[in-house]
Enzyme design. Structure first.
Site, short mmCIF file in Angstrom:
data_model
loop_
_atom_site.label_atom_id
_atom_site.label_comp_id
_atom_site.label_asym_id
_atom_site.label_seq_id
_atom_site.Cartn_x
_atom_site.Cartn_y
_atom_site.Cartn_z
CE LYS A 169 -86.75 -32.04 38.49
NZ LYS A 169 -85.42 -32.86 38.63
CD GLN B 137 -82.28 -33.24 36.52
OE1 GLN B 137 -82.98 -32.55 37.23
NE2 GLN B 137 -82.57 -34.54 36.03
CG ASP C 269 -83.74 -35.46 44.54
OD1 ASP C 269 -85.07 -35.42 44.03
OD2 ASP C 269 -82.98 -35.20 43.65
#
Lengths: 315, 315
Positions: B75, B119, B142
């Site tokens: 990422k 995460q 997200d």
């Protein structure tokens, strides 16, 4: 809630009287709603005895639409009948959004109010979204807040409240012993207040759910595969007998006026499902009126009680 | 985003090289993701020139799982490549929930951070829900917050962010010119992060959507009716050729390791769809790997850019 064999028994008697060649069992929403209201009254009495609290429901009505006034009056009456204290604010049509928001804020912080309901539709100059979002998520007994809808959609999460009409549909299925898990279900219509949350509820109950809407091609084909149909689209008699799988359970949320010169009012109410045809093919069916209709207020009372129990940690 | 004829052209060339009797056009996720990253880089350069701001993405990693570390490193690299500034917090496995919440609060109020990502999976002693809910809804790139999911489900509302993997699935369909409105779509799997939001997105795009899951009986029958299939269930080769409607568009989200003694690693990755069979019947299909996989990070970058544009009112 428990399943109700009395309702089922009464329904099977009724079905013979409605149409001589109907084979579907009638789902008697009026009877079920009455039983639920009685159960709620018993629970509220216990709560009052136990902790000296009764649930409180606040209704905010803006303007003077006749139909809204009738709804609000009915809600108030139903509240009183089961022991829920009702609070009411009536604001003139030309009130400002801020005035409505001020009343919502007051009810949000009032510990004797466990549910807040803003009667829709609001006047055109108001932003529904702003106003509905201002209702505290813990008191959103309508279950329309997007946070509630999100929790309804997600696995492993539960909404604070389930919207009343789809909750009523599920309750009817449960009380008539309709198995949902593993069954094919079709929801016709995808409104925020009925179709979409009904689909999420069926999905949460492990049905295989399809949503039929205005862009669906050959809706009859997919509907004919369904063991359970919830019709909530607002089109009179849209769902014909040929759309129905033999033995399916049909929940008709539609309440549509159609011209009827023989009726004293000049019209009568019919559902989204052509009852005459569908009742010959379905296994169970809700009539219109007397099916889902009476369940909506019963579920509002149920949500208000649930909220008071949660806030006061009363089991 | 615009549809991409280059991708389609490249894909149709590729399809001949993969299997001699495959008739499906291959959806080249790697190529599309590359194009999207290039478009994002151009937009970020413009933003930097225009208002002197670049998007910022904060990633919080708890513990030292190798796979999570790899994801986070990828990422970070992807962010740097397009001009997104990345912020990283690494906490030890035995950190407290409060420490994580403290870092989230700091990023929530940091104006140079436009997206915050925790995460997953988190260590077992932490409550995922508490932690994910603490991320500011405006920075939830997200798209997992229930408020975002609720807005995704509702008509007339839009989420701040669409979850990355299902957004990537839709983007592939769009860029390959797959019409969605009025089509039958089946989503296999109903996870909070892929299946469920993918179904809501297809529904919002006016497909007629059915969700197939572990309780669905005869999943092959309903899948065979679908013009569009999104498989996201995590079972290797579950969807066989016989499940596929000829000409359907197949988006395979699964990435499952299966034993393969001929591979140097002893295993290879396959999707939820049996590619060998399905590619002979489908009209379009994503390979695994190289289909949906590369899209997820591209959509994360896209969400981060979108967030920065919204916060800074940059068009």
């Amino acid at each position: 809630m428990a399943s109700v064999s009395a309702a089922a028994a009464a329904a099977s008697t009724d079905s013979a009287t409605v149409s001589s060649d109907a084979c579907a069992k009638i789902i008697d929403g009026k009877l079920v709603a009455k039983q639920i209201r009685e159960e709620i009254a018993v629970e509220i009495a216990k709560m009052k005895d136990g902790i000296g609290v009764v649930p409180g429901l606040a209704v905010i009505l803006v303007g003077s639409r006749k139909d809204s006034q009738t709804y609000v009056r009915n809600k108030k009456k139903s509240c009183e009948a089961v022991g829920i204290k009702s609070y009411e604010v009536n604001l003139p049509e030309d009130s400002s959004e801020d005035e409505v928001l001020k009343h919502i804020a007051t009810f949000n912080s009032d510990p004797s109010v466990h549910g807040i309901l803003v009667q829709l539709p609001l006047p055109h100059h108001m932003n529904d979204e702003n106003i509905l979002n201002a209702v505290s998520i813990e008191k959103d007994v309508d279950g329309f807040h997007p946070l509630n809808i999100g929790r309804l959609a997600m696995q492993g999460r539960d909404p604070f409240f389930v919207p009343c009409t789809p909750k009523g549909c599920m309750e009817l299925l449960h009380r008539y012993g309709v198995e949902i898990k593993g069954k094919r279900a079709v929801v016709i219509g995808r409104s925020n207040i009925v179709g979409m949350p009904a689909a999420l509820l069926l999905q949460k109950a492990n049905a295989t759910v399809s949503i039929v809407h205005s862009n669906t091609k050959k809706p009859e084909e997919i509907t004919r595969q369904a063991d359970i149909v919830i019709a909530a689209v607002g089109v009179a008699n849209l769902v014909r007998g040929s759309w129905i799988k033999p033995g399916a359970a049909i929940i008709d949320v539609g309440i549509n006026p159609v011209d009827d010169p023989e009726s004293p009012r000049g019209y009568r109410l019919v559902g989204d499902v052509c009852y005459e045809e569908a009742s010959k093919i379905a296994g169970l069916i809700t009539p219109v009126p007397g099916g889902v209709g009476p369940m909506t207020i019963a579920m509002l009372l149920s949500n208000t009680l649930e909220s008071a129990k949660r806030i006061h940690k009363f089991k």
